[in-house]
Each structure stands twice: as C-alpha cells, then as structure tokens.
Scaffold this active site. Structure first.
Site, mmCIF file in Angstrom:
data_model
loop_
_atom_site.group_PDB
_atom_site.id
_atom_site.type_symbol
_atom_site.label_atom_id
_atom_site.label_comp_id
_atom_site.label_asym_id
_atom_site.label_seq_id
_atom_site.Cartn_x
_atom_site.Cartn_y
_atom_site.Cartn_z
ATOM 1 N N GLU A 1 16.231 17.809 14.810
ATOM 2 C CA GLU A 1 15.948 16.727 13.870
ATOM 3 C C GLU A 1 14.956 15.749 14.501
ATOM 4 O O GLU A 1 13.773 15.836 14.247
ATOM 5 C CB GLU A 1 17.245 16.029 13.448
ATOM 6 C CG GLU A 1 17.019 15.027 12.343
ATOM 7 C CD GLU A 1 18.203 14.875 11.401
ATOM 8 O OE1 GLU A 1 19.245 15.484 11.616
ATOM 9 O OE2 GLU A 1 18.054 14.120 10.425
ATOM 10 N N GLU B 1 26.924 9.312 16.883
ATOM 11 C CA GLU B 1 26.443 9.176 15.505
ATOM 12 C C GLU B 1 27.574 8.766 14.570
ATOM 13 O O GLU B 1 27.374 7.985 13.647
ATOM 14 C CB GLU B 1 25.874 10.533 15.058
ATOM 15 C CG GLU B 1 25.424 10.586 13.615
ATOM 16 C CD GLU B 1 24.751 11.910 13.278
ATOM 17 O OE1 GLU B 1 25.053 12.925 13.937
ATOM 18 O OE2 GLU B 1 23.920 11.934 12.347
HETATM 19 C C1 BGC Z 1 20.034 11.293 10.495
HETATM 20 C C2 BGC Z 1 20.328 9.832 10.339
HETATM 21 C C3 BGC Z 1 19.698 9.377 9.085
HETATM 22 C C4 BGC Z 1 20.389 10.126 7.995
HETATM 23 C C5 BGC Z 1 20.014 9.738 6.626
HETATM 24 C C6 BGC Z 1 20.666 12.031 9.372
HETATM 25 O O1 BGC Z 1 20.438 13.373 9.422
HETATM 26 O O2 BGC Z 1 20.456 11.763 11.729
HETATM 27 O O3 BGC Z 1 20.336 9.100 11.431
HETATM 28 O O4 BGC Z 1 19.641 8.029 8.884
HETATM 29 O O5 BGC Z 1 20.254 11.513 8.154
HETATM 30 O O6 BGC Z 1 21.099 9.897 5.857
#
Ligand code: BGC
Length: 885
Positions: free
Chosen positions: A465, A726
């Site tokens: 990502e 996270e």
């Molecule tokens: C990311 C986040 C981001 C989110 C949005 C995720 O996949 O890691 O940090 O803000 O998507 O919903």
C-alpha cells in the site's frame, strides 16, 4: 522571479531580550561578504522584530549563482549584535533551457521480463525487469575548481562518479505525479573528479514510476514502463571555463548484478555478476548497448523542495531464534522502515534469503500474512571470496523481525545490522515523564513517524500500500510538527496534493493520486485545507497559504456544490477504525465542511483578503445552522451519539453556547458507558483529548491516556508494541491477529495523541502563528508526578520541566529570545509563587497578569525561569494521587 527567504534564531543569556531591527547582506562571493558588501542585496537597517521568512528583495538571482549571506540584529536597548557567521546557498537550474541533458534508459530488459512473465506459470510471482546500469567515460583536460551534478529520473537512481556514490540520498527523485512534475537533486561532485580520465555511471530502478504501487495483483507501471535518467555534471575549470557532461546518446547501457529491485518485492543481488570498475574510467564496455532516448511523459523539472530520504539509525538485533531448522529469526527490538546490511562469508553461489515481518506467529516463525502481496524479501547470492557485505539500495521494508535462510552455519549477532531510513526531517522534540508506559508510547509514535515519512507521508511502510493517504496526514500533521521540523517535507507534499486535485476542486484520498483515485472524501480531502493551515500555524509561513489559496478556495466551492442545503452527503471512510461506534458519514462530512470553511476564512484574514474572509465566515455560520437544525437535539444529543460526533461538534465550535455543556455531558456519559474507554477511530481520536481538556475534564483524558485495557494506547504497549498500530485491536489475546487484509503495525494516526502530550503534559503551545507568542501551561494529571519536554520552534528552543514534590509544584521554563510566553501556574494566590526564589511578580522578565480561578497567569520575556508554587498540588484537579507511580 525566485525569492528565497531568510530566517534566523537569536540566542541571548539575558532575560526579556528582543530584536528591534535587522540588517541582511547577501553577496555573490565570500570575499565580498567578508568585506561587508552586499552586492546582491543590502537590506539596510530595518526596524522589525521579524526573524523568520524575510523575503529576499535584492538583484535578480540567476541559475547556479552562489549566494553568501549574514545578518545582524539590534536588541531591545538598540544595541547591534555582531554579524552572524556567513551562510550560503546555491541557486538551482531555474529555467528549462538550463537543461542540456536528455532522458536516457535501456528498455530491452523490460521486454524480456514481460515475455518471461507471460510464459511463467506463477503469475503471482512477478518476473521483474532488472535495474539498468548506464555509464560514460570522459576526459577533463584541465584542473577543476568545482563540479555540480544535477540529476533526476523517471524511476529511482543512484549516480556514481569514479567508483563513488554521489550523495547519501535514497529513492531520488521522490514520488510526484510524474505526468505533471518531477524533481531534480543537486550534488557537489568536486572532490570526486580529477584531471584526466573520469567516469560517470548510474543505476536506475523502477521505484514509484514503474514498480509496484497499491494493492492490486501485479499492479505496476502506473506512470510508464520505460524508466529514464536525466543528469548533467557541470564542471567549472580553474581557469573559469566550463563543460557539461550530460546524459545523451553517447552513454552506454547494460544490466548487472542487481536482478530485481522493487519497493514491495525487495531486492535480489547476484554478486557473481558484479562488474568491478563499471563506474570508474577505462572500464571495458564494448559489450554494453546504446541507450534508449525520449520519455513517455513530459513533466516540468524542478528543484526538490522537500527532505531527502537518508539512513538515520543503525540497529543491532536483540535476539535470534531458530524456530525451524536453518530458519533463523532475528528480533531487531524495534519496528522500523529500512532494510538490513548483511555480513556473510560463504562459498560462491550460496543464496542468502532475508524475509521481513512486523510480528511473529505463535510458533516463532515470522507472520507475513498482513503484508498482503508485498513479498518483502531480499536475496543475496555470494561471490565466495571472503567476507561479503551487502545492503539493498532501491527497496525498503517495514519490520521488526528478519528471517534469514541459507546462511552458512549459525549466524552470529553481526550477521545483520538494521538500517533505518526516513526523510531526514530534523528532530525538534523530546518528551519524557514519570510514567514508563507514556514514554514507550512516545517512542512508538516517533518511530512510526520516521517509518512513514518517506518522501511523502504514507499510511504504512510494510504491506502493498504505502500511499499518501490524506486523512491520515491531516489527523497527524500537528503531532508530526512536535517531533520534527516538517516544514519542507509538507511543503513538498502539499504540491502533490494540489497536483492531485480534480478539475471540479475535489482533493483526493491519496496524493500522489494513484490506485485510490476518488476525490472529495470527507476528512480525507479536507487535508487540502488543514495541512497548509497547520504549516502556517506552526511556522508562521504565509507563503504556503498564498501558494495553495486558490486550490483551497476551490475545495470549499466543491463542498458547497456537492451539498444539499449545506449538508454534505458522504460515502467515504467515516470515523475509520472506530470501535463499535458508527459515526454517520454525513454528520462527519458536514462537520468537516464547516471546519475547513472556518480555516479558509482565517487564511483569507491572514492574507488580508477581507471580502473572502467575510464570505467564508458567513458560510461557516450557515453550515453551522444547517448542522444544528438537521442533527442536534435540544437536549444536546447529536445524531449518531458516538464520542466522535460530540468531539467534532465541540472541537469545531459547531454548537450554540447553551448546547455545549449538554453535548459535553453526553460525551462523558458515552466514555463512562464504555467503562472509561474511547471508541474513536482515526478522525475522532485526533480531537478527543483536546476536547476533554476544553470542557475542563483533563482528568478523563488522563484516564484514557493511562488505560491499558482494550481499546487504548496502553493496550498495544502491554502486548509489546514498539510502534503505533493501525487498529486498536491489531492483536488481542483472545482473537490473535486482526483481519490480515488490513492490519498494519506501523500506522501513525492513533499517534496523534502526542499533540495532547506536548500541549497538556508538557504544556507547550503556540499562541497565534509561529511561536512568536507561546503558551506554557502544563496540566499535571493522572498518575504523573514529573515531566520534561522540549520543542525547537522556528524561533528557537522551548523547554519545560515540572515536578510535584511534597505537595509543591516546581516548573522550569525556557523560551527563546524575541518571544514572550504566557505561563499558567496552579496557585492559591499570586503570593505563593516564586521565580528563582523571588516573589514571581517581582522577578526580572516576569509580569503577573491575573488569577484565573486556581491558576496564576504570568507573562514572561525570553530566558530561563524556575517557578515554584507552594502547596499547588492540592489545587490540581486532574491529579490522581491514588494511582501515582
Ligand atoms: C489505509 C488508511 C487509509 C484508509 C482509508 C487504508 O487502507 O491504510 O490509512 O486512511 O485505507 O480508508
């Protein structure tokens, strides 16, 4: 015309010192400056207390010009200082015509890799094209005075001159929207060149331009497949004549020992294929091929305005296990971004494979499921000639654990060394208090920031990502500023953000805008206003507001156009990763619409655009009215009834005065109903603690802060976290790992609590923009009995240290010259407070202003102070003596 800005910091041993005037000289040579001549600019004596962002208004500056400058200031008594030590800067290549170099590359390996991939029966294991090697020999017939390299790429590069790497930067030229702009970096190469035969070479890898980005299978080549280098080495001979060696058709290309290099997949190096001397003069390159020319995109080429990615720490493993035979797992003791340096002695052809992970499985093997498609594997194939030391160049991983296989025998502690990378933002903050969990939390926050500030602010450094998620950036930016000087880092990214704005004015979910291409998502897109505003607030930088003003205004217009009766519908992420507390998205979106509009009004005020300011203030009031009418009940309940709806309404001043205490009560009830726990996601957490302070309940904030039961910051720490997770439940004892589809252990959003730690525990904040006026207001609470913090502001160092002792309160404060601070001290009355042993109100540099209930309010001028308030602990409403550690 290019107009650099000048800033300086004044130091003085005297209290209450001020600047009343300054004088700047800018000269075209060192000698000229020494002689006191500002041939480029002589500002003359300017009566002013400004010390930051003084705009150059001298003669026009041209490409390549070297400028030398110094400043002197007049103090509060009108006495001049000595001149500062001379400082220097060099102008870059300002005009497109300065560029002689052509885009060069070597494309045959791409075709070969594509063919191999098509024939491969493992479509998931990508066949990656190898990095390309480019080189050229050249002769310098005369002694040289100076040599400067300007380089950029579509891809990422390393330039080498006569066997040496040029500079220490990684992943240059950084990530931008390559269709719009790309940055070049400038290096002094003088010491690398010599009279006679020389060689310049470069290794060019896929990077963000052609490598993997985002989470889709084989999601590569987002900007193109033909990676390119554009570089020119400008030599100035001792006799003043010049020569440019630029990338052009005379260069030659090959592939070499680097077999693969990709951010997500990792790097593979076959040392048996090394081409010793390829980057030095006289190398036999007749087997090398002609280069390919031209590029697939035609971006503007500009100087990199940000911060280079560099190595910033070496990390020794703390332990090693062997959960399966021949599979060694090193614990680096810290989750970070970077890679490891391998040290090995092994026979020719021995293949050492290193895999990276953030966590372990119960059986001690590495847990990689949460990396999704990021292979995160570095491979080194030995040459077999004694000790070999290798580290990758064009990849990084987010990890704490490293699995090593193929190592001959049992690796010793020196087999691998961690190398941490980050955009090297200068560290400006420190924080320590009497609670070990809080200190670990602070460490986790900083490491997670370093791991995610890699040219752009990313969400995470480990899985497939690693994108510039705008929501994450806006919730975290103010905290980021307390840890590091991120002015340049965000100056760069704010351009990425504006480049990604849609024609209609919608800011994106991610910048640069790839993969997640949506725009207009509430609390994500609002980064387009919140981030420039925050940079202004912290650094007093008006230029950043000017630069982005139009785009910010277009965002407000976008929100207005995409609302119904000023209520914003939203299909975005809401209060992302909250705990059983769904904040209605339209409530959240409308709250943010109001907030961005208010900030927009304030930007307009700062820039003197009175009409715009009035228009946006008035729009704010109308959004507020719509918000209240639609969702706020008379008893103070707000639609959704989550902690986050109350937090947003209170933080953004959306409620009529009479409703505020009611809403505050509902917030407190909600926390109580959850047995004293938060339930907020990324968005609510940002303002939760600050709102609790504002409603006079820092005691509740402290309780949340000290919690170690789920969900809380302490929960992850109790389970060994060395970084910010996270999700609140990234791992729990009963459920184990959360859904591996999205479970990073290095996401900074929940780390936004460090803003509160600095502002409430350490009590350091700015009063207005740029720390010219400072607020010193530690609010001791919870189980803390001491804290010590510092913050190096744009005006100089600010520090506080307090302790509670025998019921008394001791506070040491330092603020820089040419600033003033309001200092707030719990006290029964002004007469119980002393400063360095004197009644505080009579001490030099201290002025008693007033009593605010149980707090004495002072104003101080610059300097160091020691306040003492007798018996103050009994007046501290947030202290929890029972829990004192
Ligand atoms: C990311 C986040 C981001 C989110 C949005 C995720 O996949 O890691 O940090 O803000 O998507 O919903």
């Amino acid at each position: 015309m290019v107009r650099p800005r000048h800033s300086w910091i004044i130091a003085s041993p005297r209290r209450d010192q001020k600047q009343t005037a300054y004088h700047i000289l800018v000269a075209g040579s060192e000698a000229m400056l020494k002689a006191g001549k500002g041939d480029l600019w002589n500002s003359g004596k300017i009566a002013s207390d400004q010390t930051a962002h003084v705009v150059y208004t001298g003669k026009p500056l041209q490409s390549r010009m070297r400028c030398f400058w110094k400043v002197r200031v007049w103090d509060g008594d009108g006495r001049p200082s000595a001149w500062s030590d001379p400082a220097t800067w060099t102008m870059g290549l300002i005009e497109e015509k300065d560029w002689r170099a052509e885009w060069i590359g070597y494309d045959a390996p791409v075709e070969a890799a594509k063919k191999a991939m098509a024939e491969s029966d493992t479509p998931d294991g990508p066949v990656l094209p190898p990095p390309r090697y480019l080189r050229k020999d050249f002769d310098l017939g005369k002694p040289i005075r100076r040599a400067t390299l300007y380089a950029t790429a579509l891809g990422i590069y390393e330039v080498r001159v006569n066997g040496h790497r040029v500079g220490d930067d990684y992943f240059t030229p950084g990530w931008t929207d390559y269709n719009t702009r790309v940055y070049y970096h400038t290096y002094d190469a003088t010491d690398l060149l010599r009279e006679g035969g020389n060689a310049i070479g470069a290794v060019l890898a896929d990077g963000w331009y052609a490598g993997h980005l985002g989470w889709k299978s084989n999601s590569r080549e987002h900007y193109g497949d033909k990676i390119r280098l554009r570089a020119q080495l400008e030599v100035e001979y001792a006799d003043g004549s010049t020569r440019i060696i630029a990338t052009d058709p005379t260069w030659k290309a090959a592939i070499g020992p680097l077999i693969e290099a990709d951010f997500f997949m990792g790097e593979t190096h076959d040392a048996r294929r090394e081409m010793t001397g390829w980057d030095a003069p006289g190398f036999e390159d007749s087997a090398w091929t002609a280069v390919d020319l031209a590029s697939q995109v035609d971006p503007m080429v500009q100087a990199h305005p940000g911060v280079p990615v560099r190595e910033f720490a070496e990390i020794k493993p703390v332990s090693m296990t062997e959960p399966q035979e021949g599979r060694f797992v090193f614990d680096m003791g810290q989750n970070f971004a970077g890679f490891v340096r391998l040290n090995v002695t092994a026979p020719n052809g021995e293949k050492i494979v290193m895999r990276f992970a953030e966590r372990l499985n119960p059986d001690g093997t590495i847990y990689t499921t949460n990396l999704r498609r990021a292979r995160a594997t570095d491979t080194y194939i030995c040459r077999g000639e004694g000790e070999e030391i290798w580290q990758p160049r064009f990849t990084f991983h987010g990890f704490q654990y490293v699995e090593v296989t193929g190592y001959p025998g049992r690796p010793g502690p020196d087999a691998i060394t961690g190398i941490a990378l980050s955009s090297k933002t200068p560290i400006v903050g420190s924080f320590k208090c009497s609670d070990e969990m809080a200190n670990q939390l602070y460490s986790n926050i900083r490491w997670t920031q370093w791991a995610n500030f890699i040219d752009i602010p990313t969400d995470c450094p480990q899985r497939d990502e690693r994108m510039g998620w705008t929501g994450d950036a806006q919730v975290y930016i103010r905290t980021a500023t307390y840890n590091a000087n991120v002015a340049a880092f965000f100056t760069k990214w704010l351009v990425d953000l504006e480049d990604a704005q849609s024609a209609e004015g919608g800011f994106p979910d991610v910048a640069p805008r790839k993969i997640a291409t949506d725009v207009g998502t509430a609390a994500w897109a609002d980064a387009g206003v919140i981030c420039p505003w925050t940079i202004y607030e912290v650094y007093g930088d008006k230029r950043v507001l000017e630069r982005h003003y139009e785009s910010m205004a277009r965002w407000i217009a976008y929100c207005t156009n995409n609302s119904e009766g000023l209520l914003r519908p939203d299909k975005g992420y809401g209060d992302w990763l909250s705990i059983q507390a769904d904040t209605p998205k339209d409530v959240l979106a409308t709250a943010y619409f109001a907030y961005s509009t208010k900030l927009m009004a304030r930007c307009a005020e700062v820039l003197g655009k009175t009409d715009d300011a009035a228009r946006h203030h008035e729009l704010f009031e109308r959004i507020k009215a719509a918000f209240n009418k639609a969702w706020v009940h008379d008893d103070g309940r707000i639609e959704g009834e989550t902690q986050t709806v109350y937090v947003l309404a209170l933080a953004f001043d959306l409620l009529p005065e009479a409703v505020r205490p009611l809403a505050a009560e509902h917030l407190l009830e909600n926390i109580q109903e959850r047995d004293g726990h938060l339930s907020t996601g990324f968005i609510g957490t940002k303002n939760l603690m600050g709102v609790l302070n504002r409603i006079g309940r820092a005691d509740v904030a402290y309780a949340l802060f000290h919690n170690d039961t789920f969900p809380s910051w302490g929960f992850s720490i109790r389970h060994g976290a060395t970084s910010i997770w996270e999700r609140w439940d990234g791992w729990t004892p009963d459920k184990g790992f959360q859904d591996p589809g999205m479970n990073s252990f290095a996401h900074y959003s929940f780390g936004a609590v460090a803003q509160w730690m600095f502002q409430t525990i350490a009590g350091i904040d700015s009063d207005g923009a740029g720390f010219k006026r400072i607020i010193i207001h530690p609010r001791p609470g919870g189980r803390l009995h001491a804290a010590k913090a510092s913050y190096h502001s744009i005006r100089g160092p600010i520090a506080t240290e307090w302790k509670l002792q025998n019921g008394d309160y001791l506070l040491d404060v330092e603020i820089p010259a040419n600033t003033t601070a309001i200092v707030i001290i719990p006290a029964a009355g002004p007469n119980v407070v002393t400063e360095s042993g004197w009644p505080a109100g009579e001490a030099e540099g201290v002025r008693f202003l007033r009593m605010d209930q149980d707090e004495a309010v002072y104003e101080i001028g610059s300097g160091s102070y020691r306040f003492f308030s007798r018996g103050a602990e009994s007046l501290m409403p947030f202290v929890n003596k029972a829990k004192r550690n």
